[in-house]
Design an enzyme around this catalytic site. Structure first.
Site, short mmCIF file in Angstrom:
data_model
loop_
_atom_site.label_atom_id
_atom_site.label_comp_id
_atom_site.label_asym_id
_atom_site.label_seq_id
_atom_site.Cartn_x
_atom_site.Cartn_y
_atom_site.Cartn_z
N SER A 137 91.45 75.18 -28.64
CA SER A 137 90.95 75.41 -29.99
C SER A 137 92.06 75.49 -31.05
O SER A 137 91.98 76.28 -31.99
CB SER A 137 90.05 76.66 -30.01
OG SER A 137 88.93 76.47 -29.15
N HIS B 32 93.99 68.17 -16.11
CA HIS B 32 93.20 68.86 -17.16
C HIS B 32 92.10 69.67 -16.49
O HIS B 32 91.54 69.25 -15.47
CB HIS B 32 92.62 67.82 -18.12
CG HIS B 32 92.05 68.44 -19.36
ND1 HIS B 32 90.80 69.02 -19.37
CD2 HIS B 32 92.56 68.61 -20.60
CE1 HIS B 32 90.56 69.51 -20.59
NE2 HIS B 32 91.62 69.27 -21.35
N GLY C 246 87.66 74.13 -26.29
CA GLY C 246 86.41 73.66 -26.91
C GLY C 246 85.45 74.78 -27.25
O GLY C 246 84.28 74.52 -27.56
N ASN D 121 94.26 64.97 -27.41
CA ASN D 121 93.43 64.58 -26.26
C ASN D 121 92.03 64.23 -26.78
O ASN D 121 91.24 65.12 -27.06
CB ASN D 121 93.37 65.74 -25.26
CG ASN D 121 92.41 65.44 -24.11
OD1 ASN D 121 92.03 64.29 -23.89
ND2 ASN D 121 92.02 66.47 -23.38
N TRP D 122 91.79 62.94 -26.87
CA TRP D 122 90.48 62.50 -27.39
C TRP D 122 89.35 62.75 -26.41
O TRP D 122 88.18 62.61 -26.76
CB TRP D 122 90.52 61.00 -27.70
CG TRP D 122 91.20 60.65 -28.99
CD1 TRP D 122 91.71 61.51 -29.92
CD2 TRP D 122 91.42 59.33 -29.50
NE1 TRP D 122 92.24 60.80 -30.96
CE2 TRP D 122 92.07 59.47 -30.74
CE3 TRP D 122 91.14 58.05 -29.03
CZ2 TRP D 122 92.44 58.36 -31.51
CZ3 TRP D 122 91.51 56.96 -29.79
CH2 TRP D 122 92.15 57.12 -31.02
N LYS D 123 89.66 63.04 -25.17
CA LYS D 123 88.64 63.14 -24.11
C LYS D 123 87.81 61.84 -24.10
O LYS D 123 88.34 60.79 -24.46
CB LYS D 123 87.76 64.37 -24.30
CG LYS D 123 88.59 65.64 -24.53
CD LYS D 123 87.80 66.89 -24.34
CE LYS D 123 88.64 68.08 -24.76
NZ LYS D 123 88.16 69.32 -24.19
N GLU E 57 89.09 69.99 -17.10
CA GLU E 57 87.83 69.26 -16.92
C GLU E 57 87.89 68.38 -15.66
O GLU E 57 86.89 68.19 -14.98
CB GLU E 57 87.52 68.43 -18.18
CG GLU E 57 87.12 69.36 -19.33
CD GLU E 57 87.38 68.83 -20.73
OE1 GLU E 57 87.66 67.64 -20.89
OE2 GLU E 57 87.32 69.65 -21.67
N GLU F 192 96.68 75.79 -20.87
CA GLU F 192 95.38 75.75 -21.53
C GLU F 192 94.44 76.75 -20.86
O GLU F 192 93.82 76.43 -19.83
CB GLU F 192 94.78 74.34 -21.41
CG GLU F 192 95.63 73.27 -22.05
CD GLU F 192 94.78 72.09 -22.49
OE1 GLU F 192 94.82 71.78 -23.68
OE2 GLU F 192 94.05 71.52 -21.66
N GLY G 227 92.25 69.05 -28.46
CA GLY G 227 91.07 68.25 -28.18
C GLY G 227 90.25 68.01 -29.44
O GLY G 227 90.45 67.03 -30.17
C1 PEP Z 1 91.80 70.06 -24.54
O1 PEP Z 1 90.86 69.35 -24.28
O2 PEP Z 1 92.87 69.89 -23.93
C2 PEP Z 1 91.65 71.07 -25.59
C3 PEP Z 1 92.60 71.94 -25.75
O3 PEP Z 1 90.48 71.04 -26.32
P1 PEP Z 1 90.15 71.88 -27.66
O4 PEP Z 1 91.35 71.70 -28.57
O5 PEP Z 1 88.93 71.25 -28.20
O6 PEP Z 1 89.98 73.30 -27.26
#
Ligand code: PEP
Length: 245
Positions: free
Chosen positions: A207, A94, A168, A9-11, A96, A162, A228
């Site tokens: 993470s 997600h 993050g 997931n590049w966001k 976010e 998640e 991410g």
């Molecule tokens: C995500 O954005 O779905 C995610 C899991 O981010 P990260 O790996 O940076 O925690």
């Protein structure tokens, strides 16, 4: 047992030119791992660049989709547009989007339905915040969220657990935490989809990095990861893919 899914997931990162360089670098370094599928969830504007430049066998998708089929929804992108460009997946719900755009479980379910109606597999995200986990209510909370988000949604789906406190932040849930939720989610999926649930992948996200992915994805009810931060550098993606050998 379906393939393990390593979903990136590049966001809101990478311009089309940056996406092209990333895909070209990946092409030079990527070696498929048996039983592992790699998929890139990119900003919509990057998808046509990915179509042209990703290595064979790597799939791609979007990070959100409209809950509507078509029409007067300025700024939205429809599932049929994503399907037309060759997207295989779309992330829905997600944290976010739930937080910043106030998306409800009912909207997430409609987005997932739209995705399926247009041949895409929705990656439905669920997970609790820290206060819920601290009260020990994380399983009940996450299952209720999932139930609402899967209302009217068929079995051609991926679920991503998640925990919001691990996204993050550098704080990873333990492999046992991921397994506890993965098992509870698989039970709910079996209730909803019967035999078809055996093919539904439950991912962990939060993470994940090259040095923890093997332990987490080694658990029986964790069928891959949604990543991410560690998805942005090709070296980390190769590290995670290779760690799943
Ligand atoms: C995500 O954005 O779905 C995610 C899991 O981010 P990260 O790996 O940076 O925690």
């Amino acid at each position: 047992m379906p393939n393990t899914l390593l979903a990136l997931n590049w966001k809101m990162n990478k311009t089309p030119s940056e996406a092209r360089s990333w895909a070209e670098e990946l092409k030079g370094k990527y070696a498929p791992v048996d039983g592992v599928e790699l998929a890139v969830m990119a900003p919509a504007l990057d998808l046509s660049t990915l179509v042209a430049n990703l290595p064979a066998g790597v799939s791609f998708g979007a990070q959100d989709v409209s809950e509507h089929e078509a029409g007067a929804y300025t700024g939205e992108i429809s599932a049929s547009m994503l399907g037309d460009i060759g997207a295989a997946y779309v992330v829905v719900g997600h944290s976010e989007r739930r937080d910043y755009h106030h998306e409800t479980d009912a909207q997430v379910a409609k987005k997932a339905q739209q995705a399926q109606a247009n041949g895409l597999v929705p990656i439905v995200c669920v997970g609790e915040k820290l206060d819920v986990r601290e009260k020990g209510e994380h399983v009940a909370y996450t299952l209720a969220q999932l139930k609402g988000s899967l209302s009217g949604v068929g079995a051609a789906v991926v679920v991503a657990y998640e925990p919001v406190w691990a996204i993050g932040t550098g704080k990873t849930a333990t492999a046992d935490d991921a397994e506890e939720m993965g098992a509870a989610i698989h039970d709910l999926l079996a209730e909803q989809y019967g035999d078809k649930a055996a093919d539904i992948r439950v991912l962990y996200g939060g993470s994940v990095k090259p040095d923890n992915i093997a332990l987490i994805c080694g658990k029986p009810h964790v069928n891959g990861a949604l990543v991410g931060g560690a998805s942005l550098k090709v070296a980390d993606v190769i590290g995670m893919n290779d760690a799943l050998k």
